[in-house]
Motif scaffolding. Sequence first.
Motif, PDB file in Angstrom:
ATOM      1  N   LEU A 194       1.408  -1.103   0.097  1.00  0.00           N
ATOM      2  CA  LEU A 194      -0.102   0.361   0.010  1.00  0.00           C
ATOM      3  C   LEU A 194       1.185   1.669  -0.094  1.00  0.00           C
ATOM      4  O   LEU A 194       1.433   1.558   0.937  1.00  0.00           O
ATOM      5  N   LEU A 196      -0.078  -5.389   3.820  1.00  0.00           N
ATOM      6  CA  LEU A 196      -1.324  -5.569   3.481  1.00  0.00           C
ATOM      7  C   LEU A 196      -0.719  -7.629   3.668  1.00  0.00           C
ATOM      8  O   LEU A 196      -0.511  -7.883   2.995  1.00  0.00           O
ATOM      9  N   PHE A 228      -2.636  -3.950   8.689  1.00  0.00           N
ATOM     10  CA  PHE A 228      -2.001  -3.499   8.005  1.00  0.00           C
ATOM     11  C   PHE A 228      -0.306  -3.372   9.314  1.00  0.00           C
ATOM     12  O   PHE A 228      -0.551  -3.186  10.092  1.00  0.00           O
ATOM     13  N   HIS A 266      -8.434   5.041   5.369  1.00  0.00           N
ATOM     14  CA  HIS A 266      -8.382   4.366   4.268  1.00  0.00           C
ATOM     15  C   HIS A 266      -8.694   2.712   4.427  1.00  0.00           C
ATOM     16  O   HIS A 266      -9.361   2.224   3.680  1.00  0.00           O
ATOM     17  N   VAL A 267      -7.714   2.259   5.240  1.00  0.00           N
ATOM     18  CA  VAL A 267      -7.595   1.457   5.688  1.00  0.00           C
ATOM     19  C   VAL A 267      -9.010   0.459   5.869  1.00  0.00           C
ATOM     20  O   VAL A 267      -8.808  -0.878   5.667  1.00  0.00           O
ATOM     21  N   ARG A 268      -9.356   0.827   6.424  1.00  0.00           N
ATOM     22  CA  ARG A 268     -10.609   0.389   6.990  1.00  0.00           C
ATOM     23  C   ARG A 268     -11.803   0.102   6.559  1.00  0.00           C
ATOM     24  O   ARG A 268     -12.553  -1.218   5.826  1.00  0.00           O
ATOM     25  N   LEU A 291     -10.900  -0.666   3.606  1.00  0.00           N
ATOM     26  CA  LEU A 291     -10.490  -1.709   3.113  1.00  0.00           C
ATOM     27  C   LEU A 291     -10.313  -2.994   3.378  1.00  0.00           C
ATOM     28  O   LEU A 291     -10.299  -4.791   3.544  1.00  0.00           O
ATOM     29  N   VAL A 335      -8.972  -3.570   6.681  1.00  0.00           N
ATOM     30  CA  VAL A 335      -7.862  -3.453   7.817  1.00  0.00           C
ATOM     31  C   VAL A 335      -8.968  -4.290   9.261  1.00  0.00           C
ATOM     32  O   VAL A 335      -9.978  -3.377   9.861  1.00  0.00           O
ATOM     33  N   VAL A 380      -3.808  -2.227  12.394  1.00  0.00           N
ATOM     34  CA  VAL A 380      -2.540  -1.678  12.695  1.00  0.00           C
ATOM     35  C   VAL A 380      -1.805  -1.866  13.421  1.00  0.00           C
ATOM     36  O   VAL A 380      -1.342  -1.653  14.205  1.00  0.00           O
TER      37      VAL A 380
END
Length: 300
Positions: free
Chosen positions: A201, A221, A233, A260-262, A264, A266, A269
Amino acid sequence: MTSVRVVPMADADLARWRADQAAAGAPLPGRDDVDDWRALDVVAGDVVVGGAVLTLKREGPVVRCAVRLLQTTVPAERREVWSHLADALAAHAREWGADVVTTAVAPALAGAFQHAGYLATMTGVSKRLDPDAAPELQDDRRVAVRPMTPEERQRFAEEAREFLRAGMERAGVLPAPGAPMARMDDQLRRIAGASPPDDELLMTGTMGPDGEPVGRAWATLVRPDGPEGPVDFLGNTLDLFEPFRGQGLTKSLLGALVRHVRALGVRDVHLRVYAHDAAARRTFLEHGAGVDDVHLRREL
């Protein structure tokens, strides 16, 4: 005072330990990409209280011994025993021909290892994302994120090696100036290619109506529970460009990444913070991250 030592583990005991770890879904560390490998019994007084796996690898001019796994029944509050164990591991590494010994331990054990002469190099922190909670670290929402363009990726791959090396050398993560970073170099070559892997990423932080670039972030990821499991992440780098430092934008950039990653999916972290970067560690801990482990090294 309880004496502590480490001694070679018998083959039969190693076979049982290996089988137990495999059955628990946590295999013993492998022998790949190392020059030597050892399994040891941890003995306190006359009683075997656990085991350790150590590896040896030459990295440029330095030979590094890594304590890859350490399992004992000694409670964390027995600080004196743990300090003696830390000394015993260092003594064994020295006799094995190592110049430096490294390990990562739970936060409760870090003090005992530091008492034995180990220096902290990094702290591993993590935070589980609540899919129903509002995004954290995004009080002002000044910063947004978007994928790096091919040109930005190429420039990042060229620059990242130098600032990553500088940070690692300052923190003591690398065993010596000029030591090879084979794994990191391989990752950087992959992300600089025409089609970077889907698990890397690479994001640019932007600000303002014109989307002016203010920083960037790189993470990998992974699915630690298998191909159908949740995504984690693993943060590699997060930095602001020079004109935008000192304006409190780090939290906003990190918050934009969390949003952003939420999306996706994820779950967790994970970040590693150099020991000398107290401000970054404080930022993460103040916003709900927990300390997973402390990475340490001792010159021999």
